[in-house]
Design a protein around this motif. Sequence first.
Motif, PDB file in Angstrom:
ATOM      1  N   SER A 192      48.672  26.574 -46.283  1.00  9.71           N
ATOM      2  CA  SER A 192      47.097  25.021 -46.510  1.00  9.71           C
ATOM      3  C   SER A 192      48.238  23.573 -45.887  1.00  9.71           C
ATOM      4  N   LYS A 193      47.403  22.653 -45.702  1.00 11.51           N
ATOM      5  CA  LYS A 193      47.560  21.653 -46.131  1.00 11.51           C
ATOM      6  C   LYS A 193      48.420  20.957 -47.517  1.00 11.51           C
ATOM      7  N   LYS A 194      47.903  21.449 -48.231  1.00  5.89           N
ATOM      8  CA  LYS A 194      48.133  21.325 -50.289  1.00  5.89           C
ATOM      9  C   LYS A 194      49.869  21.354 -49.871  1.00  5.89           C
ATOM     10  N   VAL A 195      50.463  22.307 -48.987  1.00  5.26           N
ATOM     11  CA  VAL A 195      51.792  22.304 -49.081  1.00  5.26           C
ATOM     12  C   VAL A 195      52.518  20.706 -48.149  1.00  5.26           C
ATOM     13  N   GLY A 196      51.622  19.869 -46.816  1.00  4.89           N
ATOM     14  CA  GLY A 196      52.025  19.091 -46.724  1.00  4.89           C
ATOM     15  C   GLY A 196      51.985  19.235 -45.636  1.00  4.89           C
ATOM     16  N   ASN A 197      52.383  17.982 -44.430  1.00 10.31           N
ATOM     17  CA  ASN A 197      51.810  17.880 -43.308  1.00 10.31           C
ATOM     18  C   ASN A 197      52.090  18.725 -42.108  1.00 10.31           C
ATOM     19  N   ALA A 198      51.993  18.772 -40.741  1.00 12.09           N
ATOM     20  CA  ALA A 198      52.310  19.886 -39.633  1.00 12.09           C
ATOM     21  C   ALA A 198      53.408  20.219 -40.002  1.00 12.09           C
ATOM     22  N   VAL A 199      54.124  19.554 -39.863  1.00 11.72           N
ATOM     23  CA  VAL A 199      56.271  19.707 -39.675  1.00 11.72           C
ATOM     24  C   VAL A 199      56.185  20.571 -40.645  1.00 11.72           C
ATOM     25  N   VAL A 200      55.556  19.957 -41.830  1.00 11.47           N
ATOM     26  CA  VAL A 200      56.090  21.217 -43.031  1.00 11.47           C
ATOM     27  C   VAL A 200      55.996  22.267 -43.154  1.00 11.47           C
ATOM     28  N   ARG A 201      53.839  22.399 -42.586  1.00 10.50           N
ATOM     29  CA  ARG A 201      53.820  23.633 -42.555  1.00 10.50           C
ATOM     30  C   ARG A 201      54.380  24.613 -41.700  1.00 10.50           C
ATOM     31  N   ASN A 202      54.886  23.545 -40.691  1.00 14.42           N
ATOM     32  CA  ASN A 202      55.652  24.643 -39.719  1.00 14.42           C
ATOM     33  C   ASN A 202      57.254  25.426 -40.130  1.00 14.42           C
ATOM     34  N   ARG A 203      57.865  24.458 -41.372  1.00 15.97           N
ATOM     35  CA  ARG A 203      58.825  24.915 -41.441  1.00 15.97           C
ATOM     36  C   ARG A 203      58.117  25.238 -41.999  1.00 15.97           C
ATOM     37  N   VAL A 204      57.624  25.865 -43.466  1.00 14.51           N
ATOM     38  CA  VAL A 204      57.478  26.702 -43.858  1.00 14.51           C
ATOM     39  C   VAL A 204      57.129  27.629 -43.356  1.00 14.51           C
ATOM     40  N   ARG A 205      56.395  27.944 -42.136  1.00 17.78           N
ATOM     41  CA  ARG A 205      55.695  29.236 -41.813  1.00 17.78           C
ATOM     42  C   ARG A 205      56.983  29.875 -40.779  1.00 17.78           C
ATOM     43  N   ARG A 206      58.314  29.555 -40.398  1.00 19.66           N
ATOM     44  CA  ARG A 206      59.413  29.727 -39.618  1.00 19.66           C
ATOM     45  C   ARG A 206      59.706  31.227 -40.543  1.00 19.66           C
ATOM     46  N   ARG A 207      59.953  29.771 -42.249  1.00 19.84           N
ATOM     47  CA  ARG A 207      61.318  30.152 -42.921  1.00 19.84           C
ATOM     48  C   ARG A 207      60.544  31.866 -43.017  1.00 19.84           C
ATOM     49  N   LEU A 208      59.171  31.931 -43.472  1.00 23.77           N
ATOM     50  CA  LEU A 208      58.324  33.062 -43.903  1.00 23.77           C
ATOM     51  C   LEU A 208      58.269  34.001 -42.546  1.00 23.77           C
ATOM     52  N   ARG A 209      57.771  33.965 -41.499  1.00 27.16           N
ATOM     53  CA  ARG A 209      58.333  34.517 -40.693  1.00 27.16           C
ATOM     54  C   ARG A 209      59.914  35.218 -39.977  1.00 27.16           C
TER      55      ARG A 209
END
Length: 121
Positions: free
Chosen positions: A52-69
Amino acid sequence: MAPVRPGRLPNRRDFLRVQAGRRCAMPGFVLQAAPAPADQPPPLVRVGFTVSKKVGNAVVRNRVRRRLREIARQIIPEQARPDLDYVLVGRQGALERDFAVMRQELVEALKRLKALAVATP
């Protein structure tokens, strides 16, 4: 041999169905699991990712998503039950967590949800 890449949850309806299932919160993510639909081919494990956007901006969200993937690619195909669909929801602490610790937390979350695949001898 490299682990097989898990399938993806294709649409919002699947995410909502899994959201209504069981969940286990860990410091870096929340793992949600629900039975897969009957028309899905059985050997394919499907995983969805959301941050969600609560985690951070788009760059941060994409980094989190890559780690989860990546942790899902390493753990889910080998150790998760194929009759369930999974959603990993990224949390604020996912970027600061050590990658190896997050992998262990995913295995622990699968145990708590009783979603570990039965080992065949």
